[in-house]
Design an enzyme around this catalytic site. Structure first.
Site, short mmCIF file in Angstrom:
data_model
loop_
_atom_site.label_atom_id
_atom_site.label_comp_id
_atom_site.label_asym_id
_atom_site.label_seq_id
_atom_site.Cartn_x
_atom_site.Cartn_y
_atom_site.Cartn_z
N ASN A 41 0.84 -1.20 0.00
CA ASN A 41 0.00 0.00 0.00
C ASN A 41 0.88 1.25 0.00
OD1 ASN A 41 0.68 -0.85 2.65
ND2 ASN A 41 -0.93 0.40 3.54
N GLU A 54 -3.00 -4.52 -2.93
CA GLU A 54 -3.50 -5.36 -4.03
C GLU A 54 -3.44 -4.59 -5.34
OE1 GLU A 54 -4.89 -4.72 -1.12
OE2 GLU A 54 -6.09 -6.40 -0.36
N1 THU Z 1 -5.20 -1.48 2.69
C1 THU Z 1 -4.68 -2.29 1.73
O1 THU Z 1 -3.56 -2.08 1.26
N2 THU Z 1 -5.42 -3.34 1.31
C2 THU Z 1 -6.66 -3.65 1.79
O2 THU Z 1 -7.29 -4.57 1.29
C3 THU Z 1 -7.19 -2.93 2.95
C4 THU Z 1 -6.51 -1.65 3.28
C5 THU Z 1 -4.42 -0.32 3.14
C6 THU Z 1 -4.94 1.02 2.67
C7 THU Z 1 -4.35 1.95 3.69
O3 THU Z 1 -3.05 2.32 3.26
C8 THU Z 1 -4.22 1.11 4.94
O4 THU Z 1 -4.38 -0.25 4.53
C9 THU Z 1 -5.25 1.43 6.02
O5 THU Z 1 -6.53 1.40 5.49
#
Ligand code: THU
Length: 130
Positions: A41, A54
């Site tokens: 992320n 993802e």
């Molecule tokens: N996040 C992801 O990378 N994937 C997910 O499926 C859920 C949430 C990240 C987004 C953000 O950077 C952090 O988790 C908190 O929401």
């Protein structure tokens, strides 16, 4: 085979840029011909402009040539068994099949295996748009 995909997701998670949530996430996917694409992320100061692990992995997958996805792994440092958010379920479903395996992981490995069909039942299908 699932453990090496978990390791790829966990290695990607180590590269997360998540200074705002402090919630690093990693994802990895494997294609039928054995390629592995991973991502983390990435957050930005204008919060809604950040994106999920993802999504980063899918970007690498598309730029690497795409193809059939057989397995996906997701891991988050601070969550025992992360499940992809709703938006990422839709994004993954764009390129995966209903029977594509999805590994929900913790810091040590795969905790639960589900299918994309189980993760996104009744998802919107874009086929009518083509
Ligand atoms: N996040 C992801 O990378 N994937 C997910 O499926 C859920 C949430 C990240 C987004 C953000 O950077 C952090 O988790 C908190 O929401």
């Amino acid at each position: 085979m699932s453990h090496d995909l978990f390791l790829a997701a966990r290695a990607a998670m180590a590269q997360s840029h998540s200074p705002y949530s402090r919630f690093p996430v990693g994802a990895a996917l494997r294609t039928a011909d054995g390629r592995v694409y991973a991502g983390a992320n990435i957050e930005v100061a204008s919060y809604p402009e950040g994106w999920c692990a993802e999504t980063t992995a899918l970007g690498h997958y598309i730029m690497g040539g795409g193809g059939r996805i057989t397995e996906i792994a997701v891991v988050a440092e601070r969550m025992h068994r992360i499940t992809p958010c709703g938006g990422c379920r839709q994004r993954l479903a764009e390129f995966a099949e209903a029977d594509t395996k999805l590994y929900l992981c913790d810091d040590a490995g795969v905790v639960e295996t589900v299918t994309m069909g189980e993760m996104l039942p009744y998802g919107f299908k874009g086929s009518i748009l083509k």
